[in-house]
Write a protein that holds these residues in place. Structure first.
Motif, PDB file in Angstrom:
ATOM      1  N   THR A 165       0.829  -1.210   0.000  1.00  0.00           N
ATOM      2  CA  THR A 165       0.000   0.000   0.000  1.00  0.00           C
ATOM      3  C   THR A 165       0.858   1.252   0.000  1.00  0.00           C
ATOM      4  OG1 THR A 165      -1.752  -1.145   1.230  1.00  0.00           O
ATOM      5  CG2 THR A 165      -1.782   1.263   1.268  1.00  0.00           C
ATOM      6  N   ASP A 166       1.891   1.269   0.832  1.00  0.00           N
ATOM      7  CA  ASP A 166       2.776   2.430   0.911  1.00  0.00           C
ATOM      8  C   ASP A 166       3.493   2.670  -0.415  1.00  0.00           C
ATOM      9  OD1 ASP A 166       2.024   2.642   3.543  1.00  0.00           O
ATOM     10  OD2 ASP A 166       3.793   1.604   4.323  1.00  0.00           O
ATOM     11  N   LEU A 167       3.946   1.605  -1.051  1.00  0.00           N
ATOM     12  CA  LEU A 167       4.679   1.741  -2.307  1.00  0.00           C
ATOM     13  C   LEU A 167       3.795   2.286  -3.427  1.00  0.00           C
ATOM     14  CD1 LEU A 167       6.825  -1.534  -2.237  1.00  0.00           C
ATOM     15  CD2 LEU A 167       7.591   0.819  -1.819  1.00  0.00           C
ATOM     16  N   VAL A 168       2.508   2.003  -3.366  1.00  0.00           N
ATOM     17  CA  VAL A 168       1.563   2.559  -4.336  1.00  0.00           C
ATOM     18  C   VAL A 168       1.208   4.004  -3.968  1.00  0.00           C
ATOM     19  CG1 VAL A 168      -0.805   2.404  -5.225  1.00  0.00           C
ATOM     20  CG2 VAL A 168       0.585   0.334  -5.004  1.00  0.00           C
ATOM     21  N   SER A 169       1.038   4.254  -2.680  1.00  0.00           N
ATOM     22  CA  SER A 169       0.531   5.550  -2.219  1.00  0.00           C
ATOM     23  C   SER A 169       1.550   6.673  -2.326  1.00  0.00           C
ATOM     24  CB  SER A 169       0.076   5.424  -0.759  1.00  0.00           C
ATOM     25  OG  SER A 169      -0.986   4.504  -0.636  1.00  0.00           O
ATOM     26  N   ILE A 170       2.824   6.395  -2.112  1.00  0.00           N
ATOM     27  CA  ILE A 170       3.837   7.455  -2.105  1.00  0.00           C
ATOM     28  C   ILE A 170       3.848   8.240  -3.422  1.00  0.00           C
ATOM     29  CG2 ILE A 170       6.319   7.939  -2.026  1.00  0.00           C
ATOM     30  CD1 ILE A 170       6.490   5.602   0.044  1.00  0.00           C
ATOM     31  N   LEU A 172       1.524   8.326  -5.645  1.00  0.00           N
ATOM     32  CA  LEU A 172       0.182   8.858  -5.852  1.00  0.00           C
ATOM     33  C   LEU A 172       0.023  10.201  -5.157  1.00  0.00           C
ATOM     34  CD1 LEU A 172      -2.749   8.496  -6.843  1.00  0.00           C
ATOM     35  CD2 LEU A 172      -3.208   7.244  -4.724  1.00  0.00           C
ATOM     36  N   TYR A 173       0.499  10.310  -3.917  1.00  0.00           N
ATOM     37  CA  TYR A 173       0.351  11.549  -3.163  1.00  0.00           C
ATOM     38  C   TYR A 173       1.295  12.643  -3.674  1.00  0.00           C
ATOM     39  CZ  TYR A 173      -2.386   8.578  -0.103  1.00  0.00           C
ATOM     40  OH  TYR A 173      -3.336   7.717   0.384  1.00  0.00           O
ATOM     41  N   VAL A 174       2.453  12.251  -4.152  1.00  0.00           N
ATOM     42  CA  VAL A 174       3.344  13.234  -4.774  1.00  0.00           C
ATOM     43  C   VAL A 174       2.658  13.824  -6.009  1.00  0.00           C
ATOM     44  CG1 VAL A 174       5.506  13.536  -6.034  1.00  0.00           C
ATOM     45  CG2 VAL A 174       5.484  12.224  -3.906  1.00  0.00           C
ATOM     46  N   HIS A 175       2.017  12.954  -6.798  1.00  0.00           N
ATOM     47  CA  HIS A 175       1.295  13.396  -7.996  1.00  0.00           C
ATOM     48  C   HIS A 175       0.186  14.380  -7.647  1.00  0.00           C
ATOM     49  CE1 HIS A 175      -0.630  13.197 -11.939  1.00  0.00           C
ATOM     50  NE2 HIS A 175      -1.771  12.885 -11.342  1.00  0.00           N
ATOM     51  N   LYS A 176      -0.435  14.203  -6.464  1.00  0.00           N
ATOM     52  CA  LYS A 176      -1.518  15.075  -6.019  1.00  0.00           C
ATOM     53  C   LYS A 176      -1.024  16.245  -5.161  1.00  0.00           C
ATOM     54  CE  LYS A 176      -5.301  13.366  -7.773  1.00  0.00           C
ATOM     55  NZ  LYS A 176      -6.240  14.196  -8.563  1.00  0.00           N
ATOM     56  N   ASP A 177       0.295  16.447  -5.123  1.00  0.00           N
ATOM     57  CA  ASP A 177       0.914  17.550  -4.378  1.00  0.00           C
ATOM     58  C   ASP A 177       0.681  17.457  -2.872  1.00  0.00           C
ATOM     59  OD1 ASP A 177       1.858  18.696  -6.760  1.00  0.00           O
ATOM     60  OD2 ASP A 177      -0.004  19.821  -7.045  1.00  0.00           O
ATOM     61  N   LEU A 178       0.446  16.263  -2.373  1.00  0.00           N
ATOM     62  CA  LEU A 178       0.315  16.051  -0.926  1.00  0.00           C
ATOM     63  C   LEU A 178       1.671  15.592  -0.387  1.00  0.00           C
ATOM     64  CD1 LEU A 178      -3.143  14.210  -0.883  1.00  0.00           C
ATOM     65  CD2 LEU A 178      -2.679  16.609  -0.312  1.00  0.00           C
ATOM     66  N   TYR A 179       2.596  16.546  -0.345  1.00  0.00           N
ATOM     67  CA  TYR A 179       3.984  16.192  -0.064  1.00  0.00           C
ATOM     68  C   TYR A 179       4.195  15.704   1.371  1.00  0.00           C
ATOM     69  CZ  TYR A 179       4.655  18.645  -4.464  1.00  0.00           C
ATOM     70  OH  TYR A 179       4.568  19.029  -5.771  1.00  0.00           O
ATOM     71  N   VAL A 180       3.528  16.345   2.326  1.00  0.00           N
ATOM     72  CA  VAL A 180       3.666  15.906   3.711  1.00  0.00           C
ATOM     73  C   VAL A 180       3.143  14.478   3.859  1.00  0.00           C
ATOM     74  CG1 VAL A 180       2.849  16.254   6.071  1.00  0.00           C
ATOM     75  CG2 VAL A 180       3.622  18.210   4.718  1.00  0.00           C
ATOM     76  N   THR A 181       2.016  14.201   3.208  1.00  0.00           N
ATOM     77  CA  THR A 181       1.452  12.857   3.268  1.00  0.00           C
ATOM     78  C   THR A 181       2.367  11.842   2.593  1.00  0.00           C
ATOM     79  OG1 THR A 181      -0.782  13.781   3.253  1.00  0.00           O
ATOM     80  CG2 THR A 181      -0.578  11.451   2.705  1.00  0.00           C
ATOM     81  N   ALA A 182       2.993  12.232   1.491  1.00  0.00           N
ATOM     82  CA  ALA A 182       3.929  11.337   0.809  1.00  0.00           C
ATOM     83  C   ALA A 182       5.116  11.010   1.712  1.00  0.00           C
ATOM     84  CB  ALA A 182       4.423  11.974  -0.488  1.00  0.00           C
ATOM     85  N   LEU A 184       5.048  11.141   4.949  1.00  0.00           N
ATOM     86  CA  LEU A 184       4.488  10.314   6.008  1.00  0.00           C
ATOM     87  C   LEU A 184       4.463   8.848   5.602  1.00  0.00           C
ATOM     88  CD1 LEU A 184       2.872   9.838   8.644  1.00  0.00           C
ATOM     89  CD2 LEU A 184       0.799  10.374   7.331  1.00  0.00           C
ATOM     90  N   TYR A 185       4.121   8.577   4.350  1.00  0.00           N
ATOM     91  CA  TYR A 185       4.041   7.189   3.907  1.00  0.00           C
ATOM     92  C   TYR A 185       5.427   6.562   3.747  1.00  0.00           C
ATOM     93  CZ  TYR A 185      -0.952   6.546   3.496  1.00  0.00           C
ATOM     94  OH  TYR A 185      -2.275   6.356   3.799  1.00  0.00           O
ATOM     95  N   VAL A 186       6.444   7.371   3.562  1.00  0.00           N
ATOM     96  CA  VAL A 186       7.810   6.848   3.601  1.00  0.00           C
ATOM     97  C   VAL A 186       8.122   6.396   5.033  1.00  0.00           C
ATOM     98  CG1 VAL A 186      10.258   7.404   3.341  1.00  0.00           C
ATOM     99  CG2 VAL A 186       8.604   8.248   1.669  1.00  0.00           C
ATOM    100  N   VAL A 187       7.692   7.206   6.012  1.00  0.00           N
ATOM    101  CA  VAL A 187       7.857   6.832   7.422  1.00  0.00           C
ATOM    102  C   VAL A 187       7.050   5.572   7.718  1.00  0.00           C
ATOM    103  CG1 VAL A 187       7.479   7.560   9.814  1.00  0.00           C
ATOM    104  CG2 VAL A 187       8.281   9.218   8.107  1.00  0.00           C
ATOM    105  N   PHE A 188       5.812   5.525   7.189  1.00  0.00           N
ATOM    106  CA  PHE A 188       4.990   4.326   7.358  1.00  0.00           C
ATOM    107  C   PHE A 188       5.721   3.093   6.851  1.00  0.00           C
ATOM    108  CE2 PHE A 188       0.486   6.396   7.154  1.00  0.00           C
ATOM    109  CZ  PHE A 188       0.657   6.844   8.449  1.00  0.00           C
ATOM    110  N   LEU A 189       6.361   3.240   5.707  1.00  0.00           N
ATOM    111  CA  LEU A 189       7.063   2.108   5.094  1.00  0.00           C
ATOM    112  C   LEU A 189       8.131   1.566   6.037  1.00  0.00           C
ATOM    113  CD1 LEU A 189       7.382   0.372   2.544  1.00  0.00           C
ATOM    114  CD2 LEU A 189       8.954   2.114   1.664  1.00  0.00           C
ATOM    115  N   ALA A 190       8.904   2.471   6.632  1.00  0.00           N
ATOM    116  CA  ALA A 190       9.939   2.048   7.576  1.00  0.00           C
ATOM    117  C   ALA A 190       9.326   1.411   8.817  1.00  0.00           C
ATOM    118  CB  ALA A 190      10.800   3.254   7.969  1.00  0.00           C
ATOM    119  N   LEU A 191       8.220   2.003   9.322  1.00  0.00           N
ATOM    120  CA  LEU A 191       7.563   1.443  10.493  1.00  0.00           C
ATOM    121  C   LEU A 191       6.953   0.077  10.205  1.00  0.00           C
ATOM    122  CD1 LEU A 191       5.754   4.629  11.899  1.00  0.00           C
ATOM    123  CD2 LEU A 191       7.663   3.400  12.958  1.00  0.00           C
TER     124      LEU A 191
END
Length: 227
Positions: A165-170, A172-182, A184-191
């Motif tokens: 999910t994280d690998l798909v979402s990162i 996707l959120y960059v494409h939608k200019d949701l940089y903080v969320t993108a 965050l999902y990198v952090v999610f990936l590590a967690l």
């Protein structure tokens, strides 16, 4: 819940990045939730519900309608997961739900349900909304639902679904200019990777003592993170 609508500049203002307090609060509660899941702490459920509320607002504003609607499903699943973790998943019991593995039958059911759901949601988003990324939005939803079910049942392999999910979402959120969320999902990936390792150790310890984790390990999924 009151949501602050003030828009502020990020540290990367020179790049034209902007974010809102809604996105910041979603990021903070999301990271805390995943950390709590990795530690198998029951507080992940109420924190996760708060996170869902923030993301409903954030995704609706970004035109990610499937992700916004998904948060409502997450809230319902969180209520079930909260009960399941404290009652061992069995009626009339108060035992803590153990971490366990996913069976072949469960994988087949999850894959079938996920494929049908992604296809149906892609068609719906493409025909009924102005979504510019219907397939990727639907794929993120499908993977997230599969992973959340695994989290509710403490199925180990659900961490892999969260990682996917994280690998798909990162992107996707960059494409939608949701940089903080993108980010965050990198952090999610590590967690998620840390959670996977931790839950493997917990299962191994349970199996080593002859607990239910070993005997039930062949029956179902292990716990998933929340991302």
């Amino acid at each position: 819940m009151f949501i602050v609508n003030l828009t502020i500049k990020e540290t990367g203002a020179s790049m034209g990045w902007q974010t809102s307090w809604t996105e910041i609060l979603a990021a903070a509660t999301g990271a805390l939730c995943v950390w709590l899941v990795a530690r198998q702490h029951i507080a992940n459920w109420p924190v996760g519900i708060a996170n869902n509320v923030f993301f409903i607002v954030l995704f609706a504003r970004a035109g990610l309608y499937a992700d916004a609607g998904l948060q409502i499903v997450f809230i319902a699943l969180a209520a079930y997961g909260w009960w399941s973790w404290t009652h061992g998943g069995g009626p009339g019991t108060a035992e803590t739900l153990p971490v366990r593995r996913t069976t072949g039958t469960e994988w087949a059911a999850l894959a079938a349900a996920g494929a049908v759901g992604v296809l149906a949601l892609t068609l719906l988003l493409d025909r009924a909304t102005d979504s510019t990324v219907p397939l990727w939005d639907a794929l993120a939803v499908g993977l997230s639902l599969m992973a959340t079910y695994g989290q509710c049942r403490k199925l180990l392999e659900s961490w892999w679904l969260w990682i996917a999910t994280d690998l798909v979402s990162i992107p996707l959120y960059v494409h939608k200019d949701l940089y903080v969320t993108a980010v965050l999902y990198v952090v999610f990936l590590a967690l998620c990777v840390a959670g996977l390792i931790g839950w493997r150790r917990a299962l191994a310890a349970t199996e080593g003592t002859g607990g239910t984790g070993g005997t039930e390990g062949t029956r179902g999924l292990k716990t998933a993170a929340t991302a």
